[in-house]
Write a protein that holds these residues in place. Sequence first.
Motif, PDB file in Angstrom:
ATOM      1  N   UNK A  30       8.996 -11.379  14.171  1.00 19.95           N
ATOM      2  CA  UNK A  30      10.220 -10.944  13.427  1.00 19.95           C
ATOM      3  C   UNK A  30       9.696  -9.826  12.119  1.00 19.95           C
ATOM      4  N   UNK A  31       9.404 -10.704  11.515  1.00 16.92           N
ATOM      5  CA  UNK A  31       8.367 -10.005  10.185  1.00 16.92           C
ATOM      6  C   UNK A  31       7.479  -9.371  10.448  1.00 16.92           C
ATOM      7  N   UNK A  32       6.130  -9.470  11.116  1.00 17.56           N
ATOM      8  CA  UNK A  32       5.432  -8.317  11.802  1.00 17.56           C
ATOM      9  C   UNK A  32       6.254  -7.007  12.146  1.00 17.56           C
ATOM     10  N   UNK A  76      -4.466  -1.809   8.725  1.00 24.08           N
ATOM     11  CA  UNK A  76      -4.432  -2.201   9.144  1.00 24.08           C
ATOM     12  C   UNK A  76      -3.378  -3.222   8.952  1.00 24.08           C
ATOM     13  N   UNK A  77      -1.771  -3.802   9.666  1.00 27.81           N
ATOM     14  CA  UNK A  77      -1.037  -4.371   8.791  1.00 27.81           C
ATOM     15  C   UNK A  77      -0.604  -6.225   9.217  1.00 27.81           C
ATOM     16  N   UNK A  78      -0.225  -6.613   7.611  1.00 25.91           N
ATOM     17  CA  UNK A  78      -0.125  -7.483   8.101  1.00 25.91           C
ATOM     18  C   UNK A  78       0.936  -8.161   6.871  1.00 25.91           C
ATOM     19  N   UNK A  79       1.759  -8.844   7.945  1.00 24.57           N
ATOM     20  CA  UNK A  79       3.359  -9.110   7.994  1.00 24.57           C
ATOM     21  C   UNK A  79       2.680 -10.424   7.564  1.00 24.57           C
ATOM     22  N   UNK A  80       3.380 -11.602   6.408  1.00 22.22           N
ATOM     23  CA  UNK A  80       3.477 -12.861   6.793  1.00 22.22           C
ATOM     24  C   UNK A  80       4.647 -13.047   5.890  1.00 22.22           C
ATOM     25  N   UNK A  81       6.154 -12.435   5.516  1.00 24.70           N
ATOM     26  CA  UNK A  81       7.320 -12.962   4.702  1.00 24.70           C
ATOM     27  C   UNK A  81       7.450 -13.401   3.836  1.00 24.70           C
ATOM     28  N   UNK A  82       6.243 -12.505   2.747  1.00 23.70           N
ATOM     29  CA  UNK A  82       7.094 -13.066   1.410  1.00 23.70           C
ATOM     30  C   UNK A  82       7.045 -10.730   0.778  1.00 23.70           C
ATOM     31  N   UNK A  83       8.371 -11.120  -0.464  1.00 25.83           N
ATOM     32  CA  UNK A  83       8.982  -9.899  -0.623  1.00 25.83           C
ATOM     33  C   UNK A  83       7.414  -9.317  -1.575  1.00 25.83           C
ATOM     34  N   UNK A  84       7.563  -7.555  -1.441  1.00 28.13           N
ATOM     35  CA  UNK A  84       6.456  -6.899  -1.626  1.00 28.13           C
ATOM     36  C   UNK A  84       5.876  -6.134  -1.187  1.00 28.13           C
ATOM     37  N   UNK A  85       5.103  -5.346  -1.665  1.00 27.24           N
ATOM     38  CA  UNK A  85       3.763  -4.273  -0.779  1.00 27.24           C
ATOM     39  C   UNK A  85       2.866  -3.878  -1.820  1.00 27.24           C
ATOM     40  N   UNK A  87      -1.576  -3.232  -1.058  1.00 32.33           N
ATOM     41  CA  UNK A  87      -2.324  -2.410  -0.695  1.00 32.33           C
ATOM     42  C   UNK A  87      -3.737  -2.355  -1.398  1.00 32.33           C
ATOM     43  N   UNK A  88      -4.273  -2.251  -0.153  1.00 38.97           N
ATOM     44  CA  UNK A  88      -6.084  -3.168  -0.536  1.00 38.97           C
ATOM     45  C   UNK A  88      -7.048  -2.250   0.256  1.00 38.97           C
ATOM     46  N   UNK A  89      -7.466  -1.124  -0.304  1.00 31.98           N
ATOM     47  CA  UNK A  89      -8.460  -0.189   0.771  1.00 31.98           C
ATOM     48  C   UNK A  89      -7.567   0.413   1.704  1.00 31.98           C
ATOM     49  N   UNK A  90      -8.213  -0.284   2.861  1.00 33.67           N
ATOM     50  CA  UNK A  90      -7.345   0.409   4.486  1.00 33.67           C
ATOM     51  C   UNK A  90      -6.249  -1.003   4.821  1.00 33.67           C
ATOM     52  N   UNK A  91      -6.212  -1.506   3.761  1.00 32.01           N
ATOM     53  CA  UNK A  91      -5.090  -3.146   4.478  1.00 32.01           C
ATOM     54  C   UNK A  91      -3.674  -2.596   3.552  1.00 32.01           C
ATOM     55  N   UNK A  92      -2.403  -2.966   4.539  1.00 34.26           N
ATOM     56  CA  UNK A  92      -1.490  -2.957   3.940  1.00 34.26           C
ATOM     57  C   UNK A  92      -1.162  -4.709   4.185  1.00 34.26           C
ATOM     58  N   UNK A  93      -0.253  -5.282   2.938  1.00 32.08           N
ATOM     59  CA  UNK A  93       0.693  -6.434   2.980  1.00 32.08           C
ATOM     60  C   UNK A  93       2.023  -6.300   2.540  1.00 32.08           C
ATOM     61  N   UNK A  94       2.718  -6.545   3.096  1.00 33.62           N
ATOM     62  CA  UNK A  94       4.286  -6.917   2.554  1.00 33.62           C
ATOM     63  C   UNK A  94       4.856  -8.151   3.049  1.00 33.62           C
TER      64      UNK A  94
END
Length: 94
Positions: A30-32, A76-85, A87-94
């Motif tokens: 769901x988070x992903x 490359x998208x990584x969803x791990x359940x933490x709030x916020x966004x 961005x590191x180079x070509x990687x996005x995390x939420x």
Amino acid sequence: MRCLENRKKIIQREEEESGVPGLFSRDTRWVELLTMKTVMEYERELGFIPRDVSAEKVGYDVEPVVPETGTLRFIEVKGRGKRGYHRNGNQCKL
């Protein structure tokens, strides 16, 4: 491969401890999905034309096109359940 084995062990332990089969796995999925949706929307807001390629197993999840130049970007998208966004180079995390 080792990472995948470790993830399976973590999921199994979570299932055993919670008594609810697949809870960790369902929450992670769901988070992903939510993260992918958020990144796609963000890329559109930036003026790019994103394409979800996550099912194609090409090594990244989102392939935005820069309309002015036709240049492709690879995210490359990584969803791990933490709030916020983040961005590191070509990687996005939420």
